[in-house]
Motif scaffolding. Structure first.
Motif, PDB file in Angstrom:
ATOM      1  N   GLU A  11       0.838  -1.191   0.000  1.00  0.00           N
ATOM      2  CA  GLU A  11       0.000   0.000   0.000  1.00  0.00           C
ATOM      3  C   GLU A  11       0.881   1.253   0.000  1.00  0.00           C
ATOM      4  O   GLU A  11       1.985   1.252   0.549  1.00  0.00           O
ATOM      5  CB  GLU A  11      -0.919   0.001   1.223  1.00  0.00           C
ATOM      6  N   ASN A  12       0.384   2.301  -0.634  1.00  0.00           N
ATOM      7  CA  ASN A  12       1.099   3.577  -0.751  1.00  0.00           C
ATOM      8  C   ASN A  12       2.336   3.498  -1.644  1.00  0.00           C
ATOM      9  O   ASN A  12       3.181   4.400  -1.604  1.00  0.00           O
ATOM     10  CB  ASN A  12       1.498   4.130   0.638  1.00  0.00           C
ATOM     11  N   SER A  13       2.469   2.432  -2.423  1.00  0.00           N
ATOM     12  CA  SER A  13       3.596   2.347  -3.362  1.00  0.00           C
ATOM     13  C   SER A  13       3.482   3.440  -4.419  1.00  0.00           C
ATOM     14  O   SER A  13       2.398   3.906  -4.751  1.00  0.00           O
ATOM     15  CB  SER A  13       3.603   0.977  -4.044  1.00  0.00           C
ATOM     16  N   SER A  14       4.644   3.833  -4.949  1.00  0.00           N
ATOM     17  CA  SER A  14       4.681   4.851  -5.991  1.00  0.00           C
ATOM     18  C   SER A  14       4.587   4.203  -7.367  1.00  0.00           C
ATOM     19  O   SER A  14       5.335   3.265  -7.665  1.00  0.00           O
ATOM     20  CB  SER A  14       5.976   5.671  -5.895  1.00  0.00           C
ATOM     21  N   LEU A  37      -6.034   4.650  -9.306  1.00  0.00           N
ATOM     22  CA  LEU A  37      -4.925   4.286  -8.419  1.00  0.00           C
ATOM     23  C   LEU A  37      -4.935   5.125  -7.141  1.00  0.00           C
ATOM     24  O   LEU A  37      -4.675   4.610  -6.040  1.00  0.00           O
ATOM     25  CB  LEU A  37      -3.588   4.451  -9.150  1.00  0.00           C
ATOM     26  N   TYR A  42      -2.603   4.630  -3.759  1.00  0.00           N
ATOM     27  CA  TYR A  42      -1.260   4.632  -4.326  1.00  0.00           C
ATOM     28  C   TYR A  42      -0.818   6.057  -4.665  1.00  0.00           C
ATOM     29  O   TYR A  42      -1.644   6.931  -4.946  1.00  0.00           O
ATOM     30  CB  TYR A  42      -1.198   3.738  -5.569  1.00  0.00           C
ATOM     31  N   LEU A 121      -2.453  -5.262  -8.800  1.00  0.00           N
ATOM     32  CA  LEU A 121      -2.451  -4.764  -7.429  1.00  0.00           C
ATOM     33  C   LEU A 121      -2.752  -5.880  -6.431  1.00  0.00           C
ATOM     34  O   LEU A 121      -2.320  -5.831  -5.274  1.00  0.00           O
ATOM     35  CB  LEU A 121      -3.491  -3.648  -7.275  1.00  0.00           C
TER      36      LEU A 121
END
Length: 295
Positions: A11-14, A37, A42, A121
């Motif tokens: 989670e919160n990946s770029s 996204l 994200y 995802l």
């Protein structure tokens, strides 16, 4: 190459989006993908050298590029290769959606974009490593330029009227001296690109080889040659040839002269493609090229 592995995104990946800038359809889809996204938490970036998607930042700095966990490409194979150049050797996976013509690199259809992204995802996609090429240009023994390529490295005469005469070496042993419009060194991934159009062979993408294909050679005995990718190939123009264009993945990078030597080896980097677990290269050939179709 390493074995296929699952792509897992925290989670919160770029995630960065690289889209086909000439197409309004791609721009519109990029905005929808960005919103999708961001709703899922994200951090979304827009690839550099294109209009920034509203609500995102341009991925320009080394720190931003290092933090990317995935790049989504919306366009054709040219757009995909632009994303590869953006990475500068980083192993960040790329998920490609075809909005161009053939689309060997952008293997997923634009109509399936949200279904495929959802699978990605959810950790239901795999990473397929592809070998890359590395070229360095030596001038009087000193490195002048260095490049990594996913598809191919090309030496060609460009707009000059005369053919270029080039000596080709493998591990410093002379292979042949060939007069031609140019020469292509293609990776297995690039075998379906310029190499194929020039009469070169198709290579299985997991083959540990690359192919050298002359373009319109003056002699009928000059044929494509396949080399193990642990070998070093080198090219040197003869003294009568003033210059030639040096092209990496379809982009002219510089010009070379008889003072230069081009050395090509396998890159130390592998490129990571995101694919369905059941993706099959030969199905792709039949779909895109009508491979083996007798009708």
């Amino acid at each position: 190459m390493s074995k296929n592995s699952k792509l897992v995104l925290e989670e919160n990946s770029s995630i960065a989006l690289v889209y086909r800038i000439q197409t309004a359809q791609a721009v519109s889809l990029a905005k929808k993908v960005s919103d999708y996204l961001k709703e899922k938490g994200y951090v979304v970036f827009t690839g550099p050298d294109q209009k920034i998607i509203p609500g995102t930042k341009a991925a320009k700095t080394k720190k931003q590029l290092d933090q990317l966990k995935l790049i989504i490409v919306l366009g054709g194979d040219g757009t995909y290769l632009r994303a590869v150049r953006l990475l500068e050797g980083r192993s960040t996976p790329i998920l490609g959606f075809n909005m161009g013509s053939l689309g060997f690199l952008t293997a997923h259809s634009a109509e399936s974009v949200f279904d495929v992204i959802e699978k990605t995802l959810a950790g239901k996609m795999v990473l397929r490593p592809r070998s890359m090429l590395f070229a360095k240009i030596l001038r009087r023994g000193k490195v002048r330029d260095e490049y990594h390529a996913l598809n191919d490295i090309v030496i060609e005469r460009g707009s000059m009227s005369q053919l270029i005469n080039t000596a080709i070496y493998s591990e410093k042993f002379l292979v042949s001296e060939v007069k031609a419009d140019g020469f292509i060194v293609a990776s297995p991934s690039g075998s379906t690109a310029y190499n194929l159009a020039a009469g070169g062979p198709l290579l299985d993408p997991e083959s540990p080889v690359f192919v050298m294909t002359p373009v319109a050679p003056h002699s009928l005995t000059s044929r494509p040659l396949i080399f193990p990718d642990n070998k070093e190939l080198s090219f040197k123009l003869d003294g009568k040839t003033q210059k030639a264009h040096f092209i990496v993945d379809g982009q002219k990078m510089t010009e070379i002269t008889p003072d230069d030597e081009v050395v090509v080896t396998k890159s130390c980097y592998d490129h990571m493609m995101v694919r369905e677990p059941n993706h099959n290269y030969f199905h792709l050939l039949r779909e895109k090229l009508k491979f083996g179709d007798r009708s």
